[in-house]
Design a protein around this motif. Structure first.
Motif, PDB file in Angstrom:
ATOM      1  N   LEU A 166      -5.900  14.083 -21.664  1.00  0.00           N
ATOM      2  CA  LEU A 166      -6.095  13.938 -20.407  1.00  0.00           C
ATOM      3  C   LEU A 166      -4.935  13.977 -19.735  1.00  0.00           C
ATOM      4  O   LEU A 166      -4.643  14.546 -18.759  1.00  0.00           O
ATOM      5  CB  LEU A 166      -6.942  12.969 -19.841  1.00  0.00           C
ATOM      6  CG  LEU A 166      -7.539  12.781 -18.325  1.00  0.00           C
ATOM      7  CD1 LEU A 166      -8.148  14.103 -17.674  1.00  0.00           C
ATOM      8  CD2 LEU A 166      -8.288  11.645 -17.970  1.00  0.00           C
ATOM      9  N   LEU A 216      -7.047  18.445  -7.542  1.00  0.00           N
ATOM     10  CA  LEU A 216      -7.525  18.387  -8.940  1.00  0.00           C
ATOM     11  C   LEU A 216      -6.714  16.986  -9.356  1.00  0.00           C
ATOM     12  O   LEU A 216      -7.228  16.262  -9.785  1.00  0.00           O
ATOM     13  CB  LEU A 216      -7.466  19.582  -9.685  1.00  0.00           C
ATOM     14  CG  LEU A 216      -7.765  19.435 -11.051  1.00  0.00           C
ATOM     15  CD1 LEU A 216      -9.082  19.196 -11.384  1.00  0.00           C
ATOM     16  CD2 LEU A 216      -7.268  20.891 -11.934  1.00  0.00           C
ATOM     17  N   LEU A 245      -3.466  16.990 -17.349  1.00  0.00           N
ATOM     18  CA  LEU A 245      -3.065  16.792 -15.832  1.00  0.00           C
ATOM     19  C   LEU A 245      -1.403  17.002 -15.507  1.00  0.00           C
ATOM     20  O   LEU A 245      -1.208  17.614 -14.483  1.00  0.00           O
ATOM     21  CB  LEU A 245      -3.238  15.024 -15.452  1.00  0.00           C
ATOM     22  CG  LEU A 245      -4.832  14.778 -15.555  1.00  0.00           C
ATOM     23  CD1 LEU A 245      -4.780  13.083 -15.404  1.00  0.00           C
ATOM     24  CD2 LEU A 245      -5.716  15.627 -14.660  1.00  0.00           C
ATOM     25  N   SER A 286      -8.139   8.918 -11.978  1.00  0.00           N
ATOM     26  CA  SER A 286      -9.415   8.515 -12.904  1.00  0.00           C
ATOM     27  C   SER A 286      -8.802   7.698 -14.244  1.00  0.00           C
ATOM     28  O   SER A 286      -9.525   7.172 -14.899  1.00  0.00           O
ATOM     29  CB  SER A 286     -10.183   9.633 -13.385  1.00  0.00           C
ATOM     30  OG  SER A 286      -9.385  10.566 -14.135  1.00  0.00           O
ATOM     31  N   THR A 287      -7.537   7.972 -14.430  1.00  0.00           N
ATOM     32  CA  THR A 287      -7.055   7.384 -15.667  1.00  0.00           C
ATOM     33  C   THR A 287      -6.782   5.944 -15.477  1.00  0.00           C
ATOM     34  O   THR A 287      -7.062   4.951 -16.298  1.00  0.00           O
ATOM     35  CB  THR A 287      -5.581   7.982 -16.055  1.00  0.00           C
ATOM     36  OG1 THR A 287      -4.657   7.430 -15.072  1.00  0.00           O
ATOM     37  CG2 THR A 287      -5.784   9.377 -16.398  1.00  0.00           C
ATOM     38  N   GLY A 336     -13.243  13.156 -12.838  1.00  0.00           N
ATOM     39  CA  GLY A 336     -12.132  13.035 -13.845  1.00  0.00           C
ATOM     40  C   GLY A 336     -12.236  11.978 -14.776  1.00  0.00           C
ATOM     41  O   GLY A 336     -12.021  12.033 -15.741  1.00  0.00           O
ATOM     42  N   THR A 347     -12.379  11.837  -8.256  1.00  0.00           N
ATOM     43  CA  THR A 347     -12.013  10.841  -9.225  1.00  0.00           C
ATOM     44  C   THR A 347     -13.035  10.558 -10.264  1.00  0.00           C
ATOM     45  O   THR A 347     -13.071  10.394 -11.260  1.00  0.00           O
ATOM     46  CB  THR A 347     -11.501   9.544  -8.267  1.00  0.00           C
ATOM     47  OG1 THR A 347     -10.510   9.924  -7.586  1.00  0.00           O
ATOM     48  CG2 THR A 347     -11.046   8.596  -9.308  1.00  0.00           C
ATOM     49  N   LEU A 404      -7.666  13.160 -10.434  1.00  0.00           N
ATOM     50  CA  LEU A 404      -7.988  12.988 -12.027  1.00  0.00           C
ATOM     51  C   LEU A 404      -6.593  11.882 -12.763  1.00  0.00           C
ATOM     52  O   LEU A 404      -7.109  11.415 -13.543  1.00  0.00           O
ATOM     53  CB  LEU A 404      -7.444  14.264 -12.710  1.00  0.00           C
ATOM     54  CG  LEU A 404      -8.684  15.489 -12.507  1.00  0.00           C
ATOM     55  CD1 LEU A 404      -8.529  16.910 -13.270  1.00  0.00           C
ATOM     56  CD2 LEU A 404     -10.024  14.865 -12.603  1.00  0.00           C
TER      57      LEU A 404
END
Length: 467
Positions: A373, A110, A377, A117-118, A361, A358, A114
């Motif tokens: 976010l 997870l 995380l 993804s930022t 996320g 990803t 994620l």
């Protein structure tokens, strides 16, 4: 399908050892920087309320260095690809079976994608410098397409990936160097050090909550110092390369981040960043270049920042894909993740799953905001990776005193204790710094769900506590 146990260091494990010190360090630094500081410099100002945000970078480096020394000893001693998974397995396997390694893989599947993804969110954010009227839907499509282009880039041999990583690392340094040079060429100390009244009021609880928020953003930007440990099974001479790559990358990025923060604040009045709809907040690096060297330079550096964002995601997904791969080989995760590409010997299911998660996320982040976010995380990561890993270091020191340790932590156990205190501090302050998001509750819920999944999985495989 390879379902064998991880081979000792030096044996073939389905991947080839090709990463030396330079490649390992560049991968760490590419993952650490990426687009992170370009989008979090204004965020740090908002959270801490002024240039005292410098503390976030300094203390973030201290926490990263102390935690990095934990990674260095464990990675050098247990250089199997997979990082924390391997350490938890060796420290707690005899007591709780495969519960903790299972929970780590459950959680890593997870938080790793994620976090990546930022980087994609930052890419889309800076793309708006060229495309100011880009709609939300168009930005979503652009981000998703980019994620799968990165997956295609990873669909090759590790030797090719190392070479490509070095090129992307060079581009990252070029974009950072241009920003710092432009900022210092028009630097105003009165702007950079215009602290507001009460900036360092230690009796104000707001200072300590703000510091925790700044530390969270800081450690987020340093995350990636452990990439070489995740790839330990593919690193040459891990006992020497892993510790050096971690220490070099943290110290190097501390210098870079401080120069970036001081330089930016010496050009752009920090009060402008408090407006989260302004260009100074959304694309501060482009604003700095535009107001110092002109629009042309701003455009060039913005392109370099976009490439840098890709480098970050590239390095992170490379390391993250190896976590379920190593776990599946040891019968702690789904068997399909142990499968490697017949020609290029990389974990196919690991790479694909990182792409899928990803993408998820990225969409979650687009519907919330970046600061929230990051808080979510970080709390998920702290419980099962950061805290559990530090405890595993203490356990292994006690239960396996004769374990080969090519590197031992300097001033043990002080750095580990400092890291533990820092992680707990961030965790306890997370609800305050992400009001309404309840990151503590969500992190606990995710761990409980993982325990439930483990119960069903262990029963099906007749493992502890059923064996």
């Amino acid at each position: 399908m390879n379902a064998s146990a991880p081979a000792p260091s030096g044996q073939k494990t389905g991947t080839k050892k090709k990463l030396g010190l330079f490649s390992a360090t560049t991968l760490n630094m590419s993952q650490m920087c990426g687009v992170g500081p370009f989008i979090t410099i204004p965020t740090m100002i908002v959270i801490m309320g002024g240039p005292q945000a410098y503390l976030g970078w300094i203390l973030g480096a201290l926490l990263a260095l102390c935690d990095g020394l934990v990674w260095a000893e464990l990675g050098a001693s247990l250089p199997g690809a997979g990082g924390t998974y391997v350490y938890l397995r060796e420290a707690f396997g005899k007591r709780t079976g495969k519960l903790l390694p299972f929970l780590f893989v459950w959680t890593a599947m997870l938080f790793i994608p994620l976090i990546m993804s930022t980087g994609i969110i930052g890419f889309v954010q800076y793309l708006s410098w060229f495309w100011p009227d880009m709609s939300q839907t168009t930005g979503n499509i652009v981000g998703l397409v980019l994620i799968w282009l990165v997956v295609v880039m990873l669909w090759r041999k590790i030797e090719s990936i190392a070479k490509l990583g070095n090129v992307l690392w060079g581009i990252m340094l070029l974009s950072i160097g241009a920003l710092i040079a432009a900022a210092l060429s028009h630097f105003h100390a009165d702007l950079a050090f215009s602290f507001p009244p009460g900036a360092f009021n230690l009796t104000d609880s707001g200072f300590w909550f703000g510091l925790a928020g700044g530390l969270t953003i800081g450690i987020y930007d340093y995350l990636g110092y452990n990439t070489s440990a995740y790839l330990a099974g593919e690193v040459e001479n891990p006992g020497r390369v892993i510790p050096k790559s971690i220490i070099y990358s943290i110290v190097g990025m501390l210098a870079i981040y401080l120069l970036m923060q001081v330089g930016v604040l010496g050009v752009v009045d920090w009060h402008r960043m408090l407006d989260q709809d302004s260009a100074a907040y959304k694309s501060v690096a482009s604003v700095v270049l535009s107001e110092t060297w002109g629009t042309g330079a701003a455009n060039v550096v913005t392109v370099l920042i976009l490439i840098t964002a890709v480098a970050s995601v590239f390095a992170g997904l490379l390391g993250g894909s190896r976590v379920p791969f190593e776990a599946a080989k040891d019968k702690v995760f789904f068997d399909g993740f142990a499968k490697t590409h017949p020609d290029h010997a990389f974990p196919t299911w690991g790479v694909v799953s990182m792409g899928v998660l990803t993408s998820a996320g990225f969409m979650i982040g687009r519907l919330t905001d970046l600061t929230t976010l990051i808080q979510l995380l970080t709390t998920v990561m702290i419980l099962v990776q950061s805290v559990a890993q530090i405890i595993s270091l203490f356990v292994l020191r006690k239960t396996k005193p004769h374990l080969a340790r090519p590197y031992t932590m300097l001033l043990y156990p002080l750095p580990a204790v400092i890291a533990l205190v820092g992680w707990v501090y961030i965790y306890l302050a997370s609800n305050h710094n992400a009001p309404g998001a309840y990151p503590i509750q969500w992190s606990l819920l995710w761990v409980v769900a993982g325990c439930g999944a483990y119960v069903f999985w262990a029963r099906a495989h007749r493992l502890w506590p059923y064996k």
